[in-house]
Write a protein that holds these residues in place. Structure first.
Motif, PDB file in Angstrom:
ATOM      1  N   HIS A   1      -7.389   6.025   0.642  1.00 53.21           N
ATOM      2  CA  HIS A   1      -6.699   5.151  -0.305  1.00 53.21           C
ATOM      3  C   HIS A   1      -6.689   5.702  -1.737  1.00 53.21           C
ATOM      4  CE1 HIS A   1     -10.951   3.884  -0.548  1.00 53.21           C
ATOM      5  NE2 HIS A   1     -10.664   3.556  -1.806  1.00 53.21           N
TER       6      HIS A   1
ATOM      7  N   LYS B   1       2.625   9.616   2.951  1.00 54.31           N
ATOM      8  CA  LYS B   1       2.581   8.157   2.892  1.00 54.31           C
ATOM      9  C   LYS B   1       2.471   7.561   4.284  1.00 54.31           C
ATOM     10  CE  LYS B   1       5.238   7.716  -1.406  1.00 54.31           C
ATOM     11  NZ  LYS B   1       6.513   7.233  -2.010  1.00 54.31           N
TER      12      LYS B   1
ATOM     13  N   LYS C   1      -2.918   4.380   0.557  1.00 50.35           N
ATOM     14  CA  LYS C   1      -2.715   3.003   1.024  1.00 50.35           C
ATOM     15  C   LYS C   1      -4.031   2.244   1.011  1.00 50.35           C
ATOM     16  CE  LYS C   1      -0.801   0.324   4.862  1.00 50.35           C
ATOM     17  NZ  LYS C   1      -0.172   0.403   6.209  1.00 50.35           N
TER      18      LYS C   1
END
Length: 504
Positions: free
Chosen positions: A467, A477, A483
């Motif tokens: 992340h 991505k 994320k």
């Protein structure tokens, strides 16, 4: 031994012969009980036809020992006795031999200073008193007595010619080949019970590979090695050599000892010393005030060679044929500046910069300014001082006063623009500011803790959490780079280190 190193001295009759012939000569010398061979060397059957050559018939006699060789001059100098008569007052003094050499001590009783290693109850003094000379490295600043102590050892060897032989060399003027020749001769001397003491001055001038030449023969006892150096042996000498020798640490001489050395030199030259001007009489001949000797000692920074050189300069400046009282006022104009011990590449270089840094850390503004000034006066590179000030500003002050780092960096830039001597006040201002500033070692301590965690990791270092990775492409991505899972509080530390804290 001759100057070219090709001859060796017979331990029985002390006559020099070529190394190739010395063993046969010694055997015959023993057989003849020394007398015939010593008196009739040209007729020796060992020399063969060489006995008729001009080299043996017409050449001047060879020196009886290696002490007169070219490496170091230990020739006889004017007597250092303080009791015998002298004619110095009736004629001008001769300084063709430097005064420091003329008054070099010949016995331990004449050696002043270094009481920690040569005091009455020390091991080294007791060994030397028994003519039992150990392998040792004499480490100390210039003028502390290393060469003088070697001179005392030389006299001990002269007093025991049947068992000891002294050979002086200087690493600045000789090479491995000369050492090999000495060792070859030492092996021959050893067969007849004579130990060779090799004094190697400036031994640090030999690199560590060259120093290997000493190892085997020091280990076997073929030679006794005395090395003298001004450099830290831990850095400049071979560890294997250090393990075979005892390091004798010699310090700068205290002023009281320098005064004793000067008094002995003056007395040797038959110059009277008076404490007060009222004690002087025109019939006393050349006289010097005790305060003048004190002043010379105070301005010599613990260096006996500097003190004696200054005294020699003083005597040369005055008319030595006339009755005169030499006072402090007579010498202050000629000798104005003290000798500052400072080697920009040696240990003192790092000792003083460390003293400045620790004074800043301890918030001692007077000490910080003193050590900074000491380096400035000694000619240290201002950028070297400035770089350490930058480090101190970050390491010891840090975020408790961020302006300190800005000032230190500006000081370094100012030193680059101005140069010396104008940059001296910049360095002084910065050192004063840093010493007075509030201290915080938080950044340095936290950095050390982070390094410890990284260095102690076994196996692979933990990966960067997905992340907090950068995701500049579509594929990255899709792989989950950058994320953050919903409803969670992300940790920026890698897996397994989430709870590690570097700050208290």
């Amino acid at each position: 031994m001759a100057d070219n190193g090709s001859e060796s001295q017979c331990p029985i009759c002390e006559t020099c012969f070529p190394i190739a012939e010395i063993e046969a000569h010694v055997n015959k010398c023993i057989f003849l009980n020394c007398s015939e061979e010593t008196q009739k060397r040209p007729a020796s059957p060992i020399a063969g036809n060489k006995a008729k050559s001009p080299r043996y018939n017409n050449a001047p006699p060879k020196p009886k020992n290696f002490l007169q060789s070219k490496q170091l001059d230990f020739k006889n100098v004017p007597s250092t006795s303080t009791n015998g008569p002298s004619t110095a007052s009736s004629t001008k003094f001769s300084f063709t031999v430097p005064l420091a050499k003329q008054v070099q001590p010949k016995t331990l009783d004449q050696f002043f200073g270094q009481s920690k290693v040569l005091g009455s109850n020390t091991v080294l003094r007791q060994l030397l008193g028994k003519a039992d000379i150990p392998n040792m490295i004499l480490w100390g600043p210039p003028g502390c007595g290393k060469t003088s102590l070697s001179g005392v050892v030389h006299e001990i060897c002269k007093a025991n010619p049947k068992t000891l032989k002294f050979v002086p060399l200087n690493a600045a003027t000789c090479g491995v080949k000369e050492v090999q020749t000495i060792i070859m001769d030492a092996k021959m001397q050893q067969k007849f019970g004579r130990k060779t003491v090799l004094f190697m001055d400036e031994i640090h001038r030999f690199n560590k590979r060259q120093q290997d030449i000493f190892l085997a023969d020091v280990e076997k006892g073929t030679i006794t090695l005395i090395g003298a150096t001004t450099e830290n042996p831990s850095f400049s000498l071979n560890n294997a050599l250090l393990s075979r020798c005892r390091v004798i640490v010699m310090e700068k001489l205290e002023t009281d000892y320098l005064i004793k050395i000067l008094e002995r030199a003056v007395t040797t030259l038959d110059i009277k010393i008076v404490k007060l001007k009222d004690e002087y009489s025109s019939d006393d001949g050349l006289t010097i005030e005790l305060d003048a000797l004190n002043w010379i000692a105070d301005t010599s920074d613990g260096d006996a060679r500097i003190a004696l050189s200054n005294l020699q300069l003083l005597l040369q400046q005055n008319d030595l044929d006339k009755n005169k009282l030499i006072t402090v006022e007579d010498i202050k104009d000629g000798i104005k500046k003290s000798h500052l011990l400072y080697d920009r590449k040696g240990e003192e270089h790092y000792n003083i910069i460390s003293a400045m840094h620790k004074s800043i850390r301890g918030s001692d503004v007077n000490a910080a300014l003193y050590w900074t000034t000491r380096m400035i006066v000694s000619g240290e590179d201002p950028l070297f001082i400035a770089r350490r000030l930058v480090r101190a500003a970050s390491e010891d002050i840090g975020n408790s006063d961020p302006a300190a780092l800005q000032l230190a960096v500006t000081t370094m830039q100012g030193c680059q623009l101005l140069g010396m001597p104008e940059a001296d006040v910049l360095l002084a201002q910065c050192a004063i500011y840093l010493a007075r500033a509030p201290k915080s070692r938080e950044a340095d301590t936290a950095l050390a803790a982070a390094k410890q965690v990284i260095n102690s990791c076994e196996g692979l270092q933990p990966s960067v959490p997905m992340h907090i990775r950068n995701a500049p492409t579509k594929l990255m991505k899709e792989l989950g780079y950058g994320k953050v899972a919903s409803g969670t509080k992300p940790s920026f530390m890698p897996a397994g280190l989430e709870n590690v804290k570097f700050f208290k």
